[in-house]
Design a protein around this motif. Structure first.
Motif, mmCIF file in Angstrom:
data_model
loop_
_atom_site.group_PDB
_atom_site.id
_atom_site.type_symbol
_atom_site.label_atom_id
_atom_site.label_comp_id
_atom_site.label_asym_id
_atom_site.label_seq_id
_atom_site.Cartn_x
_atom_site.Cartn_y
_atom_site.Cartn_z
ATOM 1 N N UNK A 101 23.888 5.874 -1.403
ATOM 2 C CA UNK A 101 25.318 5.641 -1.291
ATOM 3 C C UNK A 101 25.648 4.625 -0.199
ATOM 4 N N UNK A 102 24.861 4.602 0.868
ATOM 5 C CA UNK A 102 25.120 3.643 1.951
ATOM 6 C C UNK A 102 24.964 2.215 1.463
ATOM 7 N N UNK A 103 24.013 1.988 0.560
ATOM 8 C CA UNK A 103 23.816 0.653 0.005
ATOM 9 C C UNK A 103 25.014 0.262 -0.854
ATOM 10 N N UNK B 4 12.194 5.748 6.011
ATOM 11 C CA UNK B 4 13.201 5.144 6.877
ATOM 12 C C UNK B 4 14.446 4.748 6.082
ATOM 13 N N UNK B 5 14.248 4.228 4.862
ATOM 14 C CA UNK B 5 15.386 3.847 4.022
ATOM 15 C C UNK B 5 16.183 5.077 3.592
ATOM 16 N N UNK B 6 15.505 6.184 3.366
ATOM 17 C CA UNK B 6 16.198 7.431 3.027
ATOM 18 C C UNK B 6 17.020 7.910 4.220
ATOM 19 N N UNK B 7 16.424 7.851 5.416
ATOM 20 C CA UNK B 7 17.147 8.264 6.629
ATOM 21 C C UNK B 7 18.402 7.406 6.845
ATOM 22 N N UNK B 8 18.320 6.125 6.450
ATOM 23 C CA UNK B 8 19.455 5.215 6.627
ATOM 24 C C UNK B 8 20.463 5.318 5.489
ATOM 25 N N UNK B 9 20.150 6.116 4.477
ATOM 26 C CA UNK B 9 21.055 6.266 3.344
ATOM 27 C C UNK B 9 20.959 5.154 2.316
ATOM 28 N N UNK B 10 19.985 4.255 2.476
ATOM 29 C CA UNK B 10 19.817 3.165 1.521
ATOM 30 C C UNK B 10 19.088 3.619 0.255
ATOM 31 N N UNK C 224 0.840 -1.197 0.000
ATOM 32 C CA UNK C 224 0.000 0.000 0.000
ATOM 33 C C UNK C 224 0.878 1.251 0.000
ATOM 34 N N UNK C 225 0.441 2.291 -0.673
ATOM 35 C CA UNK C 225 1.260 3.503 -0.760
ATOM 36 C C UNK C 225 1.637 4.075 0.610
ATOM 37 N N UNK C 226 0.717 4.131 1.597
ATOM 38 C CA UNK C 226 1.134 4.658 2.909
ATOM 39 C C UNK C 226 2.253 3.837 3.544
ATOM 40 N N UNK C 227 2.186 2.492 3.406
ATOM 41 C CA UNK C 227 3.252 1.643 3.951
ATOM 42 C C UNK C 227 4.560 1.873 3.214
ATOM 43 N N UNK C 228 4.470 1.944 1.883
ATOM 44 C CA UNK C 228 5.683 2.186 1.085
ATOM 45 C C UNK C 228 6.289 3.541 1.443
ATOM 46 N N UNK C 229 5.441 4.560 1.621
ATOM 47 C CA UNK C 229 5.939 5.902 1.954
ATOM 48 C C UNK C 229 6.685 5.880 3.279
ATOM 49 N N UNK C 230 6.137 5.176 4.268
ATOM 50 C CA UNK C 230 6.783 5.118 5.590
ATOM 51 C C UNK C 230 8.119 4.367 5.522
ATOM 52 N N UNK C 231 8.131 3.236 4.826
ATOM 53 C CA UNK C 231 9.363 2.469 4.725
ATOM 54 C C UNK C 231 10.426 3.215 3.919
ATOM 55 N N UNK C 232 9.993 3.877 2.861
ATOM 56 C CA UNK C 232 10.940 4.644 2.039
ATOM 57 C C UNK C 232 11.570 5.769 2.859
ATOM 58 N N UNK D 218 17.915 7.448 -1.876
ATOM 59 C CA UNK D 218 18.085 8.902 -1.985
ATOM 60 C C UNK D 218 16.960 9.464 -2.842
ATOM 61 N N UNK D 219 16.584 10.692 -2.555
ATOM 62 C CA UNK D 219 15.567 11.360 -3.359
ATOM 63 C C UNK D 219 16.233 12.053 -4.539
ATOM 64 N N UNK D 220 15.710 11.792 -5.730
ATOM 65 C CA UNK D 220 16.232 12.404 -6.937
ATOM 66 C C UNK D 220 15.233 13.380 -7.530
ATOM 67 N N UNK D 221 15.522 13.852 -8.731
ATOM 68 C CA UNK D 221 14.650 14.822 -9.386
ATOM 69 C C UNK D 221 13.314 14.217 -9.791
ATOM 70 N N UNK D 222 13.312 12.908 -10.120
ATOM 71 C CA UNK D 222 12.094 12.278 -10.632
ATOM 72 C C UNK D 222 11.569 11.152 -9.747
ATOM 73 N N UNK D 223 12.211 10.924 -8.615
ATOM 74 C CA UNK D 223 11.757 9.845 -7.753
ATOM 75 C C UNK D 223 12.829 9.422 -6.775
ATOM 76 N N UNK D 224 12.891 8.150 -6.478
ATOM 77 C CA UNK D 224 13.852 7.599 -5.531
ATOM 78 C C UNK D 224 14.929 6.821 -6.280
ATOM 79 N N UNK D 225 16.137 6.825 -5.737
ATOM 80 C CA UNK D 225 17.228 6.047 -6.308
ATOM 81 C C UNK D 225 17.979 5.353 -5.175
ATOM 82 N N UNK D 226 18.718 4.308 -5.525
ATOM 83 C CA UNK D 226 19.500 3.600 -4.525
ATOM 84 C C UNK D 226 20.546 4.527 -3.927
#
Length: 252
Positions: free
Chosen positions: A69-71, A51-57, A41-49, A59-67
């Motif tokens: 540097x920590x990963x 957390x993954x951004x906070x962990x560096x796994x 579900x989008x709300x679950x994905x938004x919450x997990x994303x 990153x937010x880009x111009x058009x969305x999310x990307x893998x």
């Protein structure tokens, strides 16, 4: 996937499903696409994303999310892939010198190819990056090859994560095409006018594919049979090197 099955998945499994949505040649994905591919579900994905951004796994880009540097940093600490890349590089360079094309090494993650090494060439002096068309064509050719050798794909030992949810809408190779790939011993793929690729297996002592070598470049400048012959010759040397490296690949 039923609601009960979705609920039963752990938070770790959901987070890994999001990271596993990215495929070769894809630099960024929208949140909605990540949620769709991970079957969340989008709300679950938004919450997990978040957390993954906070962990560096991620990153937010111009058009969305990307893998993130920590990963990448974590991946460079995997001894098997690092040793494989170091061991394979001279062989990839030799293939590049023969063909002046971009050359890729893929490892099997189940039936999906994982990029483990590359030498780019062709246009310009920068051999550190390749065109998205080359990378995608090489990955597609490698995927066809692994599917053609489905009964004999050797375990990768990389900790395979099951992909859940719908896959990207790309044409799957037909059974007849896979049979032809198995018979001829190489696979071809094309992604636009600048991305043509040929892939051959790197075999272990039992004849099972433990890796895939692929060369990619402008399709009209690529001779499939000749390039496949060069790849096979390089693949034999790489196979011997891999099998002589203790603990690197299973030797049967």
């Amino acid at each position: 996937m039923t609601g009960q099955t979705r609920t039963a998945r752990s938070m770790l499994a959901r987070g890994l499903a999001i990271l596993n949505c990215f495929r070769p040649g894809e630099s960024e994905l929208a949140l909605s696409e990540l949620a769709r591919r991970a079957d969340l579900p989008k709300p679950t994905a938004h919450r997990l994303i978040a957390e993954l951004v906070d962990a560096g796994m991620l990153e937010r880009g111009d058009r969305g999310l990307r893998l993130g540097l920590s990963l990448f940093t974590l991946g460079t600490r995997v001894p098997r892939q690092r040793l494989l890349s170091e061991l394979a590089h001279p062989h990839l360079k030799r293939m590049h010198d023969l063909t002046r094309q971009s050359v890729f090494l893929f490892l099997p993650n189940g039936l999906d190819p994982v990029l483990a090494g590359r030498v780019h060439g062709g246009r310009g002096a920068d051999h550190t990056v390749g065109s998205p068309a080359e990378i995608e064509a090489a990955a597609y050719a490698a995927a066809k090859l692994l599917r053609a050798h489905r009964p004999r794909v050797a375990p990768s030992g990389t900790g395979r994560v099951e992909r859940r949810g719908p896959r990207r809408a790309t044409r799957e190779a037909s059974p007849a095409e896979l049979a032809r790939v198995a018979e001829q011993g190489f696979a071809t793929a094309q992604c636009g006018p600048e991305g043509g690729a040929i892939a051959v297996p790197v075999l272990d002592a039992s004849g099972a594919p433990i890796a895939v070598l692929a060369a990619a470049g402008v399709p009209e400048r690529t001779h499939p049979v000749r390039t496949a012959a060069h790849l096979r010759a390089v693949g034999v040397g790489l196979s011997r090197a891999l099998q002589s490296a203790s603990g690197l690949v299973p030797v049967q």
